[in-house]
Design an enzyme around this catalytic site. Structure first.
Site, short mmCIF file in Angstrom:
data_model
loop_
_atom_site.label_atom_id
_atom_site.label_comp_id
_atom_site.label_asym_id
_atom_site.label_seq_id
_atom_site.Cartn_x
_atom_site.Cartn_y
_atom_site.Cartn_z
CB ALA A 1 40.51 39.26 38.42
CG ASN B 1 37.84 40.43 46.81
OD1 ASN B 1 37.31 41.18 47.61
ND2 ASN B 1 38.77 39.79 46.98
CG HIS C 1 37.42 34.77 37.08
ND1 HIS C 1 37.29 34.29 38.33
CD2 HIS C 1 38.73 35.38 37.33
CE1 HIS C 1 38.27 34.71 39.09
NE2 HIS C 1 39.21 35.44 38.30
N1 LIG Z 1 38.38 42.65 42.77
C1 LIG Z 1 39.09 41.78 42.19
O1 LIG Z 1 39.00 41.50 40.92
C2 LIG Z 1 40.47 41.39 42.76
C3 LIG Z 1 40.59 41.51 44.28
N2 LIG Z 1 41.95 41.25 44.77
C4 LIG Z 1 42.04 41.67 46.05
O2 LIG Z 1 43.06 42.76 46.14
C5 LIG Z 1 43.49 42.73 47.26
C6 LIG Z 1 45.21 42.86 47.17
O3 LIG Z 1 45.77 41.93 46.37
P1 LIG Z 1 47.11 41.47 46.27
O4 LIG Z 1 48.06 42.77 46.34
O5 LIG Z 1 47.64 40.69 45.33
O6 LIG Z 1 47.31 41.12 47.82
P2 LIG Z 1 48.92 40.90 48.90
O7 LIG Z 1 48.54 39.76 49.96
O8 LIG Z 1 49.72 40.65 47.94
O9 LIG Z 1 48.93 42.16 49.38
C7 LIG Z 1 48.17 42.80 50.30
C8 LIG Z 1 49.06 43.87 51.18
O10 LIG Z 1 47.95 44.69 52.08
C9 LIG Z 1 48.48 44.44 53.43
N3 LIG Z 1 47.33 44.75 54.23
C10 LIG Z 1 46.46 43.84 54.40
N4 LIG Z 1 45.32 43.96 55.20
C11 LIG Z 1 45.79 45.21 55.72
C12 LIG Z 1 45.06 46.17 56.56
N5 LIG Z 1 44.05 45.87 57.37
N6 LIG Z 1 45.71 47.47 56.91
C13 LIG Z 1 46.95 47.39 56.27
N7 LIG Z 1 47.58 46.72 55.43
C14 LIG Z 1 46.89 45.55 55.17
C15 LIG Z 1 49.28 43.36 53.59
O11 LIG Z 1 50.29 43.47 54.61
C16 LIG Z 1 50.03 43.31 52.12
O12 LIG Z 1 51.12 43.94 52.22
C17 LIG Z 1 43.46 41.35 48.03
O13 LIG Z 1 42.12 41.56 49.01
C18 LIG Z 1 42.79 40.72 47.09
O14 LIG Z 1 41.93 39.71 47.46
C19 LIG Z 1 42.68 40.56 44.18
C20 LIG Z 1 42.46 40.22 42.74
C21 LIG Z 1 41.16 40.58 42.04
O1 LIG Z 2 42.33 37.85 40.63
C1 LIG Z 2 41.39 36.94 40.50
O2 LIG Z 2 41.37 35.98 39.56
C2 LIG Z 2 40.19 37.03 41.60
C3 LIG Z 2 40.50 37.28 42.97
O3 LIG Z 2 41.53 36.92 43.40
C4 LIG Z 2 39.59 38.03 43.74
O4 LIG Z 2 38.48 38.33 43.04
O5 LIG Z 2 39.70 38.00 44.89
#
Ligand SMILES: NC(=O)C1=CN([C@@H]2O[C@H](COP(=O)(O)OP(=O)(O)OC[C@H]3O[C@@H](n4cnc5c(N)ncnc54)[C@H](O)[C@@H]3O)[C@@H](O)[C@H]2O)C=CC1
Ligand SMILES: O=C([O-])CC(=O)C(=O)O
Length: 252
Positions: A119, A175, A203
């Protein structure tokens, strides 16, 4: 076409599946059976709730879009099975012991752990910090109350400190801060704000060093199905996958 196994069938999983033109999603895995089945039907993949069975499928990369917990649980097994892993929940790597272990496993297996820009922007040239460490590395994140699940009525700072502590409290929201630190070679300082007047996940990145200084502001549209996650994060994974086999590599 690159064959992937998708770990996590939530918001990001759905966006990836909806734009999977240059990749083939062979199998999907989620702890919630209904989510795996629903997403598998959408992208004509096979659904799994059993990790070992998922890993028996034929793909070269696992794309993690699940949680910090999922990276800790399955990261090592993915690498040992001879697959690369794209880690969106990069906060898992804030724990130095875990990170070093996972990197050792990847090295032994000859595989890669890829952290997408997610992000934010600018991770490419922030890597100059590995050559010339920054004197300042600060992320100021501001999110609407819905993104943080906090019913506040006034702008307030809910965390100030280091990224590796912030991710423990907000594993679904910060993250990006851990990714910044991994790129620049030192833990980032973080301010996390919640603001009822904010409509976007904002951000702001402040860096200073012997090169000069940087200010970047990213005003992200929240994802339709999970306001905590900016839509850009899913686009970032799709772009990483699209470019994996491109001989022309742009950015540091
Ligand atoms: N690095 C970055 O810039 C960003 C990272 N993220 C991270 O990406 C990930 C995914 O985000 P979203 O799709 O929006 O989340 P979400 O909550 O909509 O979907 C996550 C899915 O993963 C499944 N899940 C969670 N833990 C699990 C496990 N141990 N084993 C199997 N399935 C599991 C859940 O049941 C859910 O269906 C989150 O951890 C979020 O914090 C999100 C946005 C930005
Ligand atoms: O999506 C974003 O803005 C950032 C976020 O949630 C993450 O880094 O986990």
């Amino acid at each position: 076409m690159i064959k992937i196994g998708l770990l996590g069938c939530g918001n990001v999983g759905h966006i990836i599946a909806a734009h999977a033109e240059s990749i083939q999603i062979v199998a999907v895995f989620d702890i919630i059976p209904g989510r795996a089945a629903e997403l598998a039907a959408l992208c004509r993949a096979r659904p799994y709730t059993d990790f070992d069975a998922f890993m028996r499928e034929d793909f070269s990369i696992v794309v993690e879009a699940a949680s910090v917990d999922a990276v800790r649980r399955y990261g090592e097994a993915v690498l040992r099975a001879g697959r690369d892993i794209v880690v969106l929940s990069g906060g898992a790597l804030a724990d130095e012991e875990f990170r070093e272990h996972l990197v050792d496993v990847a090295r032994e297996a000859g595989k890669k752990i890829r952290i997408p820009s997610g992000a934010i922007v600018g991770l490419d040239n922030l890597k100059i910090g590995q050559v010339s460490p920054p004197t300042k590395l600060l992320l100021r994140t501001t999110k609407p109350p819905a993104s943080l699940g906090l019913p506040v009525t006034e702008r307030m700072e809910i965390f100030k400190g280091l990224a590796h502590d912030c991710i423990k409290q907000y594993p679904k929201n910060i993250n990006v801060a851990v990714a910044l630190g991994l790129a620049a070679g030192r833990d980032a300082d973080v301010e996390l704000w919640v603001d009822p007047a904010a409509e976007r996940n904002v951000h702001e990145i402040f860096v200073e060093g012997d090169f000069g200084d940087i200010y970047v502001r990213v005003r992200n549209v929240p994802s339709p199905d999970n306001p905590a996650t900016s839509y850009m994060a899913a686009l970032s994974i799709l772009t990483l996958l699209k470019n994996l086999e491109n001989p022309l590599v742009v950015g540091t």
